[in-house]
Write a protein that holds these residues in place. Structure first.
Motif, PDB file in Angstrom:
ATOM      1  N   TYR A   1       1.546  26.113  86.820  1.00  0.00           N
ATOM      2  CA  TYR A   1       2.312  27.129  86.032  1.00  0.00           C
ATOM      3  C   TYR A   1       3.366  27.665  86.869  1.00  0.00           C
ATOM      4  O   TYR A   1       4.068  28.645  86.642  1.00  0.00           O
ATOM      5  CB  TYR A   1       1.184  27.872  85.330  1.00  0.00           C
ATOM      6  CG  TYR A   1       0.561  27.519  84.417  1.00  0.00           C
ATOM      7  CD1 TYR A   1       1.073  26.842  83.049  1.00  0.00           C
ATOM      8  CD2 TYR A   1      -0.861  27.439  84.586  1.00  0.00           C
ATOM      9  CE1 TYR A   1       0.467  26.568  82.287  1.00  0.00           C
ATOM     10  CE2 TYR A   1      -1.753  26.899  83.531  1.00  0.00           C
ATOM     11  CZ  TYR A   1      -0.803  26.450  82.309  1.00  0.00           C
ATOM     12  OH  TYR A   1      -1.708  26.022  81.262  1.00  0.00           O
TER      13      TYR A   1
ATOM     14  N   ALA B   1       4.692  32.173  84.460  1.00  0.00           N
ATOM     15  CA  ALA B   1       3.464  31.358  84.245  1.00  0.00           C
ATOM     16  C   ALA B   1       2.986  31.694  82.910  1.00  0.00           C
ATOM     17  O   ALA B   1       2.012  31.062  82.297  1.00  0.00           O
ATOM     18  CB  ALA B   1       2.709  31.888  85.504  1.00  0.00           C
TER      19      ALA B   1
ATOM     20  N   ARG C   1       4.860  29.945  80.211  1.00  0.00           N
ATOM     21  CA  ARG C   1       4.377  28.581  80.064  1.00  0.00           C
ATOM     22  C   ARG C   1       3.041  28.202  79.301  1.00  0.00           C
ATOM     23  O   ARG C   1       2.742  27.376  78.639  1.00  0.00           O
ATOM     24  CB  ARG C   1       4.364  27.803  81.432  1.00  0.00           C
ATOM     25  CG  ARG C   1       5.946  27.926  81.903  1.00  0.00           C
ATOM     26  CD  ARG C   1       5.770  27.152  83.193  1.00  0.00           C
ATOM     27  NE  ARG C   1       7.420  26.825  83.687  1.00  0.00           N
ATOM     28  CZ  ARG C   1       7.457  26.092  84.989  1.00  0.00           C
ATOM     29  NH1 ARG C   1       6.566  25.499  85.751  1.00  0.00           N
ATOM     30  NH2 ARG C   1       8.626  26.177  85.343  1.00  0.00           N
ATOM     31  N   LYS C   2       1.957  29.179  79.930  1.00  0.00           N
ATOM     32  CA  LYS C   2       0.641  29.186  79.304  1.00  0.00           C
ATOM     33  C   LYS C   2       0.666  29.226  77.596  1.00  0.00           C
ATOM     34  O   LYS C   2       0.171  28.525  76.715  1.00  0.00           O
ATOM     35  CB  LYS C   2      -0.363  29.903  79.733  1.00  0.00           C
ATOM     36  CG  LYS C   2      -0.697  29.719  81.250  1.00  0.00           C
ATOM     37  CD  LYS C   2      -1.448  30.829  81.653  1.00  0.00           C
ATOM     38  CE  LYS C   2      -1.903  30.775  83.163  1.00  0.00           C
ATOM     39  NZ  LYS C   2      -2.608  31.964  83.779  1.00  0.00           N
TER      40      LYS C   2
ATOM     41  N   GLU D   1       2.427  26.152  75.790  1.00  0.00           N
ATOM     42  CA  GLU D   1       1.558  25.060  75.880  1.00  0.00           C
ATOM     43  C   GLU D   1       0.376  25.105  75.005  1.00  0.00           C
ATOM     44  O   GLU D   1       0.115  24.130  74.306  1.00  0.00           O
ATOM     45  CB  GLU D   1       0.787  24.793  77.287  1.00  0.00           C
ATOM     46  CG  GLU D   1       1.806  24.219  78.243  1.00  0.00           C
ATOM     47  CD  GLU D   1       1.238  23.953  79.719  1.00  0.00           C
ATOM     48  OE1 GLU D   1      -0.013  23.900  79.814  1.00  0.00           O
ATOM     49  OE2 GLU D   1       1.935  23.395  80.561  1.00  0.00           O
TER      50      GLU D   1
END
Length: 393
Positions: free
Chosen positions: A7, A380, A383-384, A387
């Motif tokens: 990440y 980060a 991005r989590k 996803e």
């Protein structure tokens, strides 16, 4: 560990680390000769920048900010903002009671804590970004042409109060950066694009108008003002070389001496007592002399690539708060670059604004490192979320 590395945004991390290490090298190079001339150790500033400002406190703040989980919380944002105001108010009292005796280069900008000096303005920049992001997120979707004033009046008052405390120092460059942070974050929080463009054009015209009025009028009551002398030195550097134009004149000499590829790292002539404080706001002149215009352009390009990468995170962020924090941090770095580079090449008056990550200065490195840490934290988390959203679909 592998998951955490997955990440990480290397588009931001790598330029940040390169600039940090390069800044340390250039601080040592730019300060060593002048320190020797004053009977001090050549490595004094380089060692301090490396051991304390960069690797001890700067990186520690970077790591802390990158792992911070509650910086969107009122319990974090407001205490940090109050701390910034407390430090700025302390400087105002310092100015009132000590006057010019406490001034450095015409301004009172530092709090002396014995072994270290703190520059409250640097912390105030990040404090304002977090406060505006927190408040403006709660107005997301509620700002329309008829409700702009009532939606933005409270954060505008807080911003103006902070600017007033900084302009009293007096620090015109710092005030301008706080103003641009406010303007950019207001313009990107949901205000109609047409209105935001008119705001920016209006500010530019107002600044140019005031500048030309002062130059044309040349008021006698400002003649002895340090800030006004800087404007005159900017307009007539060679004529006023002995009265304040020396920095810009010697900056020109340094850039000319360096040519395309420079005279070699450590071989600058201008840093040997000709260019005042070459390791602070005129360190880019030394870079241009030692590494040439090509080297200076690579450094500037790295900075603008970092700014672009931060803005890219902000553009793609799902959370309005995260987006605004990224735009705010990018604005801090961008405006510092514009003011510093503009002063070095004679396009803007000298304001004492340092070059981000490169110039000597602990407070700047600490705050900017914390800002980068927050952006990596946001990147980060975003991005989590993306996803997780993709896996649901």
């Amino acid at each position: 560990m592998r998951k955490k590395l997955h990440y990480l945004n290397y588009q931001i991390l790598v330029p940040y680390l390169i600039l940090l290490v390069f800044g340390w090298v250039m601080v040592y190079s730019a300060s060593s000769d002048i320190l020797l001339l004053n009977g001090l150790k050549a490595s004094a500033y380089g060692v301090k920048q490396a051991e304390f400002d960069v690797f001890a406190v700067g990186v520690a703040c970077f790591v802390f900010a990158s792992k911070l989980s509650n910086f969107q919380n009122r319990k974090f944002v407001f205490p940090f903002l109050y701390l910034c105001f407390a430090m700025l108010i302390l400087l105002v009292f310092k100015r009132i009671f000590k006057g010019n005796a406490a001034a450095i280069n015409g301004a009172v900008g530092w709090i002396d804590l014995g072994p270290i000096n703190i520059q409250p303005l640097e912390f105030a920049k990040l404090g304002l970004v977090l406060y505006l992001a927190f408040l403006l997120e709660r107005r997301d979707g509620k700002i329309a042409p008829g409700t702009i004033f009532e939606s933005l009046i409270n954060p505008a008052i807080v911003s103006v109060f902070m600017m007033a405390l900084v302009v009293v120092e007096p620090d015109i460059g710092g005030t301008a950066i706080l103003f641009m942070i406010t303007l950019v974050m207001f313009a990107t929080c949901g205000v109609p694009t047409k209105i935001a463009v008119w705001w920016i054009l209006g500010v530019l015209l107002a600044v140019l108008g005031i500048f030309f009025l002062l130059v044309k009028w040349n008021p006698s009551f400002l003649q002895k003002s340090y800030q006004y002398q800087r404007i005159m030195s900017f307009l007539h550097p060679f004529e006023l070389e002995k009265k304040g134009g020396a920095q810009l004149v010697n900056s020109y000499y340094a850039i000319h001496n360096g040519g395309l590829f420079g005279v070699g790292l450590g071989n600058s002539v201008q840093k040997r007592g000709y260019l005042p404080e070459p390791y602070t706001d005129f360190i880019l002149s030394i870079i241009a002399e030692e590494l040439g215009i090509v080297g200076a352009c690579i450094v500037v390009g790295q900075l603008f690539y970092l700014i672009w990468s931060i803005m890219e995170v902000g553009v793609h962020a799902i959370s309005q708060f995260n987006s605004l924090v990224c735009f705010g941090v990018a604005t801090i770095i961008l405006m510092e670059c514009i003011f510093n580079i503009g002063a070095v090449i004679g396009l803007l008056p000298i304001t004492g604004v340092t070059l981000p990550f490169i110039s000597y200065g602990g407070s700047s490195v600490v705050v900017l490192s914390a800002g980068i840490g927050l952006v990596l934290n946001i990147s980060a988390n975003e991005r989590k979320k993306q996803e997780e959203a993709a896996s649901v679909l």
